[in-house]
Design a protein around this motif. Structure first.
Motif, mmCIF file in Angstrom:
data_model
loop_
_atom_site.group_PDB
_atom_site.id
_atom_site.type_symbol
_atom_site.label_atom_id
_atom_site.label_comp_id
_atom_site.label_asym_id
_atom_site.label_seq_id
_atom_site.Cartn_x
_atom_site.Cartn_y
_atom_site.Cartn_z
ATOM 1 N N MET A 1 0.853 -1.191 0.000
ATOM 2 C CA MET A 1 0.000 0.000 0.000
ATOM 3 C C MET A 1 0.887 1.238 0.000
ATOM 4 N N ALA A 2 0.703 2.055 -0.977
ATOM 5 C CA ALA A 2 1.432 3.326 -0.973
ATOM 6 C C ALA A 2 0.597 4.343 -0.233
ATOM 7 N N GLY A 3 1.265 5.167 0.539
ATOM 8 C CA GLY A 3 0.518 6.165 1.281
ATOM 9 C C GLY A 3 0.983 7.550 0.921
ATOM 10 N N MET A 4 0.495 8.508 1.668
ATOM 11 C CA MET A 4 0.999 9.866 1.562
ATOM 12 C C MET A 4 2.278 9.914 2.386
ATOM 13 N N PRO A 5 3.197 10.817 2.027
ATOM 14 C CA PRO A 5 4.332 11.009 2.933
ATOM 15 C C PRO A 5 3.814 11.384 4.315
ATOM 16 N N GLY A 6 4.530 10.981 5.344
ATOM 17 C CA GLY A 6 4.099 11.282 6.701
ATOM 18 C C GLY A 6 4.129 12.774 6.972
ATOM 19 N N PRO A 7 3.561 13.158 8.098
ATOM 20 C CA PRO A 7 3.474 14.582 8.426
ATOM 21 C C PRO A 7 4.835 15.229 8.640
ATOM 22 N N HIS A 8 5.839 14.372 8.861
ATOM 23 C CA HIS A 8 7.178 14.891 9.156
ATOM 24 C C HIS A 8 7.937 15.270 7.901
ATOM 25 N N ASP A 9 7.487 14.786 6.754
ATOM 26 C CA ASP A 9 8.275 14.869 5.519
ATOM 27 C C ASP A 9 7.890 16.150 4.780
ATOM 28 N N ILE A 10 8.496 17.272 5.191
ATOM 29 C CA ILE A 10 7.933 18.567 4.784
ATOM 30 C C ILE A 10 8.864 19.426 3.944
ATOM 31 N N GLY A 11 9.964 18.860 3.450
ATOM 32 C CA GLY A 11 10.833 19.669 2.601
ATOM 33 C C GLY A 11 10.049 20.219 1.413
ATOM 34 N N GLY A 12 10.040 21.535 1.256
ATOM 35 C CA GLY A 12 9.340 22.161 0.127
ATOM 36 C C GLY A 12 7.842 22.210 0.249
ATOM 37 N N LYS A 13 7.308 21.725 1.351
ATOM 38 C CA LYS A 13 5.859 21.626 1.474
ATOM 39 C C LYS A 13 5.216 23.010 1.607
ATOM 40 N N LYS A 14 4.061 23.119 0.982
ATOM 41 C CA LYS A 14 3.239 24.314 1.153
ATOM 42 C C LYS A 14 2.088 23.957 2.068
ATOM 43 N N ARG B 20 19.000 8.792 -10.654
ATOM 44 C CA ARG B 20 17.654 9.302 -10.390
ATOM 45 C C ARG B 20 17.173 8.674 -9.090
ATOM 46 N N VAL B 21 16.530 9.487 -8.262
ATOM 47 C CA VAL B 21 15.933 8.970 -7.038
ATOM 48 C C VAL B 21 14.651 8.239 -7.428
ATOM 49 N N LYS B 22 14.465 7.076 -6.882
ATOM 50 C CA LYS B 22 13.275 6.306 -7.223
ATOM 51 C C LYS B 22 12.011 7.021 -6.762
ATOM 52 N N THR B 23 10.932 6.711 -7.432
ATOM 53 C CA THR B 23 9.647 7.284 -7.031
ATOM 54 C C THR B 23 8.927 6.268 -6.148
ATOM 55 N N GLY B 24 7.722 6.594 -5.789
ATOM 56 C CA GLY B 24 6.946 5.673 -4.975
ATOM 57 C C GLY B 24 6.940 6.144 -3.546
ATOM 58 N N ASP B 25 5.988 5.636 -2.821
ATOM 59 C CA ASP B 25 5.836 6.049 -1.439
ATOM 60 C C ASP B 25 5.424 4.862 -0.587
ATOM 61 N N ARG B 37 12.114 12.590 -4.592
ATOM 62 C CA ARG B 37 11.800 11.366 -5.336
ATOM 63 C C ARG B 37 11.515 11.703 -6.800
ATOM 64 N N GLY B 38 12.136 10.920 -7.667
ATOM 65 C CA GLY B 38 11.993 11.150 -9.103
ATOM 66 C C GLY B 38 12.960 12.192 -9.650
ATOM 67 N N LYS B 39 13.748 12.836 -8.791
ATOM 68 C CA LYS B 39 14.658 13.892 -9.254
ATOM 69 C C LYS B 39 15.995 13.289 -9.671
ATOM 70 N N GLU B 40 16.644 13.973 -10.626
ATOM 71 C CA GLU B 40 17.933 13.521 -11.123
ATOM 72 C C GLU B 40 19.062 14.340 -10.514
ATOM 73 N N GLY B 41 20.117 13.635 -10.153
ATOM 74 C CA GLY B 41 21.268 14.310 -9.572
ATOM 75 C C GLY B 41 22.536 13.547 -9.884
ATOM 76 N N TRP B 98 17.504 3.427 -3.006
ATOM 77 C CA TRP B 98 16.582 4.473 -3.487
ATOM 78 C C TRP B 98 17.080 5.138 -4.766
ATOM 79 N N LEU B 99 18.191 4.650 -5.315
ATOM 80 C CA LEU B 99 18.792 5.304 -6.490
ATOM 81 C C LEU B 99 18.808 4.358 -7.674
ATOM 82 N N GLU B 100 18.645 4.923 -8.884
ATOM 83 C CA GLU B 100 18.833 4.129 -10.089
ATOM 84 C C GLU B 100 19.718 4.900 -11.054
ATOM 85 N N ALA B 101 20.507 4.153 -11.841
ATOM 86 C CA ALA B 101 21.407 4.787 -12.816
ATOM 87 C C ALA B 101 20.591 5.373 -13.958
#
Lengths: 113, 102, 207
Positions: A1-14, B20-25, B37-41, B98-101
């Motif tokens: 099950m994929a979820g939303m990022p947790g409440p702590h994961d706020i880098g760049g969050k609006k 690239r950082v993998k996507t998904g949650d 996630r999903g960003k290239e570096g 969490w990384l892919e080439a």
């Protein structure tokens, strides 16, 4: 099950906005310095005694996981050490060090009448 | 720069390599911030090998250890509306799984 | 169970009835002490030990790096070993990495996921470092956030934000301010603030 990022994961969050959109960057960084209260220092010390050193009851990643699992509405309405003491409470029961009944019993005894 | 392997763990990426950082949650305790996630570096450095925090968080051993990298991103690649100069960067520690080439 | 509690309030000698969280702290602490998980003395000693960890420690490391190029080279190559040279205990983990500010690059450190901070050298992180405002914004608009701290970074200087998400902790080595050539190492150390070692400000000359 994929979820939303947790409440702590706020880098760049609006924040704010809701369904109508219009979420904005959080406001100015609050700059007040606060002197830690004695109880906050004790929470910090207990965390070190339980989560580090020789008597390891849990590891730092478990503490983080416990904090992140607080209900999202609590994550930012509680202060930092309020979150920590809630997480300690959760982990001590989870690890079988204390029981919920023991903690509730002691709280009832301590609560001012 | 750290060696290409540490103990019995071998690094899959080398400094300078694009990733690239993998996507998904996935549920659980994740140390890869959602905004990356999903960003290239580019791999900036090898940071050592560590027990996997995603497993440590649930009382497991976290073994085998996982390689950790400092990954550098251009701010304009992370935030399409970044308002600062093109040279600005952001780096974060990210585990190999969490990384892919690219 | 007959148990002698301290008087119920105030918990902190404070001016308010104890909150639920203050009570919870006390309940957990009392129970853990009774069960022998740790002693009251352990708690006191831990607090005392951490009271000695202040940004002045980081300041000594920075001042040494400013005055001794060979030390600086060691500090940048193997931060932990160089910090331990000065007698500071950085513990087994996490590792510390020092980031050098240069005329071309200014570093600023954040932990967007929690509050990772080089505590062994700087002590407990300030509230702003743990705030949602700092954590959410400094990665996306570092120049605006630094401006709030009074720090203008010229456009031809790269800002490098470092998000300490995992097992390393980052300390910024600020640039030595101009006009400090005559100062002793101790005088220099006094110029090194907590905020400049996080990277939200620069070190500045006295006066």
């Amino acid at each position: 099950m994929a979820g939303m990022p947790g409440p702590h994961d706020i880098g760049g969050k609006k924040f704010g906005g809701g369904q109508g959109g219009g979420a904005k960057n959080a406001g100015a960084v609050p700059r007040g310095e606060h002197v830690f209260a004695a109880w906050e220092n004790r929470v910090d010390a207990m965390q070190r005694l339980l989560g580090g050193g020789g008597r390891k009851v849990y590891c730092i990643d478990e503490l983080r996981r416990a904090i992140e699992s607080l209900p999202p509405k609590d994550y930012f309405s509680l202060t930092y050490y309020e979150r920590w003491v809630r997480a300690l409470d959760m982990l001590l029961v989870e690890k079988g060090v204390l029981t919920r009944a023991e903690i509730d019993g002691r709280l009832a005894a301590l609560r001012p009448r | 720069m750290p060696e290409a392997s540490q103990g019995d763990v071998t690094y899959g990426f080398a400094p300078g390599q694009r990733v690239r950082v993998k996507t998904g949650d996935p549920p659980g305790h994740i140390r890869t911030p959602a905004y990356l996630r999903g960003k290239e570096g580019v791999i900036e450095d090898r940071q050592g090998v560590f027990r996997n925090p995603e497993e440590l968080a649930f009382g497991k051993t976290g073994l085998p250890k996982k390689p950790l990298y400092l990954v550098r991103f251009r701010q304009h690649d992370v935030w399409p509306d970044y308002s600062g100069p093109g040279a600005d960067t952001l780096s974060a520690d990210i585990y190999e799984h969490w990384l892919e080439a690219i | 169970m007959a148990h002698d509690h301290d008087p119920p309030a105030p918990v902190d000698g404070g001016d308010h009835p104890p909150t639920e969280y203050e009570l919870l702290e006390r309940a957990l602490r009392e129970l853990l002490i009774e069960k022998g998980v740790f002693t009251a003395e352990d708690v006191r000693r831990t607090i005392d030990d951490w009271d000695t960890r202040t940004p002045a420690n980081g300041g000594k490391v920075v001042a040494r790096a400013w005055t001794d190029p060979e030390y600086k080279a060691r500090l940048l190559a193997d931060s932990k070993a160089a910090i331990e040279e000065l007698g500071f205990d950085v513990g087994p983990a996490p590792q510390i990495v020092v980031l050098e500010n240069t005329p071309q690059r200014h570093h600023v450190v954040v932990c967007t996921l929690c509050s990772c901070y080089p505590r062994t050298l700087l002590g407990l992180p300030p509230d702003w470092y743990k705030s949602k405002e700092y954590r959410s914004r400094v990665v996306a608009e570092p120049r605006a956030v630094l401006k709030e701290f009074g720090t203008e970074v010229p456009d031809d200087v790269e800002i490098k934000v470092v998000d300490s998400t995992a097992d390393l902790r980052y300390l910024v080595l600020p640039a030595r301010p101009a006009g400090t050539e005559g100062l002793s190492e101790d005088e220099l150390a006094a110029l090194v603030t907590r905020d400049c070692m996080v990277g939200v400000t620069n070190a500045s000359a006295p006066g």
